[in-house]
Write a protein that holds these residues in place. Structure first.
Motif, PDB file in Angstrom:
ATOM      1  N   UNK A  52      30.169  25.165  32.014  1.00  0.00           N
ATOM      2  CA  UNK A  52      29.871  24.761  29.993  1.00  0.00           C
ATOM      3  C   UNK A  52      29.449  23.772  29.698  1.00  0.00           C
ATOM      4  N   UNK A  53      30.098  22.538  29.761  1.00  0.00           N
ATOM      5  CA  UNK A  53      29.934  20.932  29.748  1.00  0.00           C
ATOM      6  C   UNK A  53      28.126  20.646  30.048  1.00  0.00           C
ATOM      7  N   UNK A  54      27.903  20.904  30.668  1.00  0.00           N
ATOM      8  CA  UNK A  54      26.506  20.682  31.552  1.00  0.00           C
ATOM      9  C   UNK A  54      25.683  21.397  31.062  1.00  0.00           C
ATOM     10  N   UNK A  55      26.216  22.473  30.773  1.00  0.00           N
ATOM     11  CA  UNK A  55      25.066  23.880  30.643  1.00  0.00           C
ATOM     12  C   UNK A  55      24.333  23.839  28.984  1.00  0.00           C
ATOM     13  N   UNK A  56      25.713  23.771  28.216  1.00  0.00           N
ATOM     14  CA  UNK A  56      25.809  23.564  27.006  1.00  0.00           C
ATOM     15  C   UNK A  56      24.765  22.184  26.541  1.00  0.00           C
ATOM     16  N   UNK A  57      24.931  20.685  27.137  1.00  0.00           N
ATOM     17  CA  UNK A  57      23.753  19.263  27.181  1.00  0.00           C
ATOM     18  C   UNK A  57      22.295  19.548  27.235  1.00  0.00           C
ATOM     19  N   UNK A  58      22.254  21.091  28.178  1.00  0.00           N
ATOM     20  CA  UNK A  58      21.072  21.647  28.823  1.00  0.00           C
ATOM     21  C   UNK A  58      20.369  21.732  27.568  1.00  0.00           C
ATOM     22  N   UNK A  59      21.391  23.271  27.037  1.00  0.00           N
ATOM     23  CA  UNK A  59      20.472  23.729  25.803  1.00  0.00           C
ATOM     24  C   UNK A  59      20.843  23.036  24.762  1.00  0.00           C
ATOM     25  N   UNK A  60      21.262  22.169  24.374  1.00  0.00           N
ATOM     26  CA  UNK A  60      21.217  20.738  23.149  1.00  0.00           C
ATOM     27  C   UNK A  60      20.260  20.145  23.729  1.00  0.00           C
ATOM     28  N   UNK A  61      19.556  19.446  24.245  1.00  0.00           N
ATOM     29  CA  UNK A  61      18.394  19.110  24.875  1.00  0.00           C
ATOM     30  C   UNK A  61      17.504  20.353  24.345  1.00  0.00           C
ATOM     31  N   UNK A  62      17.535  21.587  25.012  1.00  0.00           N
ATOM     32  CA  UNK A  62      16.321  22.557  25.046  1.00  0.00           C
ATOM     33  C   UNK A  62      15.500  22.495  23.518  1.00  0.00           C
ATOM     34  N   UNK A  63      17.194  22.315  22.777  1.00  0.00           N
ATOM     35  CA  UNK A  63      16.881  22.767  20.953  1.00  0.00           C
ATOM     36  C   UNK A  63      16.427  21.660  20.687  1.00  0.00           C
ATOM     37  N   UNK A  64      15.980  20.349  20.673  1.00  0.00           N
ATOM     38  CA  UNK A  64      16.031  18.782  20.829  1.00  0.00           C
ATOM     39  C   UNK A  64      14.315  19.426  19.949  1.00  0.00           C
ATOM     40  N   UNK A  65      14.168  18.692  19.234  1.00  0.00           N
ATOM     41  CA  UNK A  65      12.400  18.724  18.935  1.00  0.00           C
ATOM     42  C   UNK A  65      11.596  17.626  19.955  1.00  0.00           C
ATOM     43  N   UNK A  66      10.432  18.389  19.694  1.00  0.00           N
ATOM     44  CA  UNK A  66       9.627  17.257  21.390  1.00  0.00           C
ATOM     45  C   UNK A  66       9.922  16.387  21.117  1.00  0.00           C
ATOM     46  N   UNK A  67       9.065  15.526  19.936  1.00  0.00           N
ATOM     47  CA  UNK A  67       9.288  14.418  19.701  1.00  0.00           C
ATOM     48  C   UNK A  67       9.807  14.080  19.818  1.00  0.00           C
TER      49      UNK A  67
END
Length: 210
Positions: free
Chosen positions: A12-27
């Motif tokens: 869950x830690x790594x999946x959470x980081x991955x989902x957080x990264x996906x939600x970041x604006x492209x810039x």
């Protein structure tokens, strides 16, 4: 979460980081990747020690035990499942256990040779629901899962998929690798996610305070 040293926490830690990264604006994605790469390069020694320590128990179970990836995923409970299956009897009038289960106390245990030295709980909800509440329990358990997948209804929002992933992962963990329904703290997470899913499409003013 890494300090818990469990499969669920690390995953869950790594999946959470991955989902957080996906939600970041492209810039921001490229700067974050660059910053993360620099941090990992500079602090690789302590970071690697943390990763090794947090996955030590998982690695030990996989490499030193005669288990498959499936057995690792279910936490080495295959022996418990096999023992439960061997004790589960439905002879004669006990056929009802397939439909309604044996209840919380009896569960899979043989009522004609009740062994009080073993627990009636397998700590995997899919099996426990069947042994305790039978096919009726499994239908209700499955219905709850699909009930949560129906939401949110109406207007969709970009982060809805994160809630859906959380709901699916919680049920996968519940069914195969953990105790969610019969754990007071864990089941509250399930309830909270369901409430958020159900009411996410409502107008925010509905919950506003004057």
């Amino acid at each position: 979460m890494l300090g818990l040293m469990t499969r669920a926490a690390v995953g869950l830690f790594f999946i959470g980081l991955f989902l957080w990264f996906l939600r970041l604006p492209l810039k921001y994605k490229l700067p974050v990747l660059c910053a993360a790469g620099i941090v990992v390069w500079i602090l690789w020694s302590p970071i690697s020690k943390i990763i090794i320590a947090s996955t030590e128990m998982i690695s030990y179970r996989y490499f030193t035990s005669d288990v498959s990836l499936h057995s690792l995923f279910i936490g080495g409970r295959q022996y418990l499942f096999d023992r439960a299956s061997a004790q589960f009897v439905t002879d004669g009038a006990l056929w009802y256990r397939v439909v309604l289960g044996g209840g919380y106390f009896l569960s899979f245990r043989n009522p004609f040779n009740l062994d009080y030295s073993i627990s009636s709980i397998l700590e995997a909800d899919l099996w426990d629901v069947f042994y305790m509440f039978g096919i009726v329990g499994l239908i209700a358990y499955t219905a709850l899962f699909f009930y949560g997948l129906r939401f949110p209804r109406g207007k969709k929002r970009s982060a809805d998929y994160i809630l859906k992933i959380a709901w699916i992962m919680l049920f996968l963990h519940s069914a195969l690798a953990g105790h969610v329904l019969q754990n007071g703290m864990s089941v509250m997470v399930l309830v909270c996610i369901l409430i958020i899913l159900k009411y996410r499409s409502r107008n925010e003013s509905t919950f506003s305070v004057p």
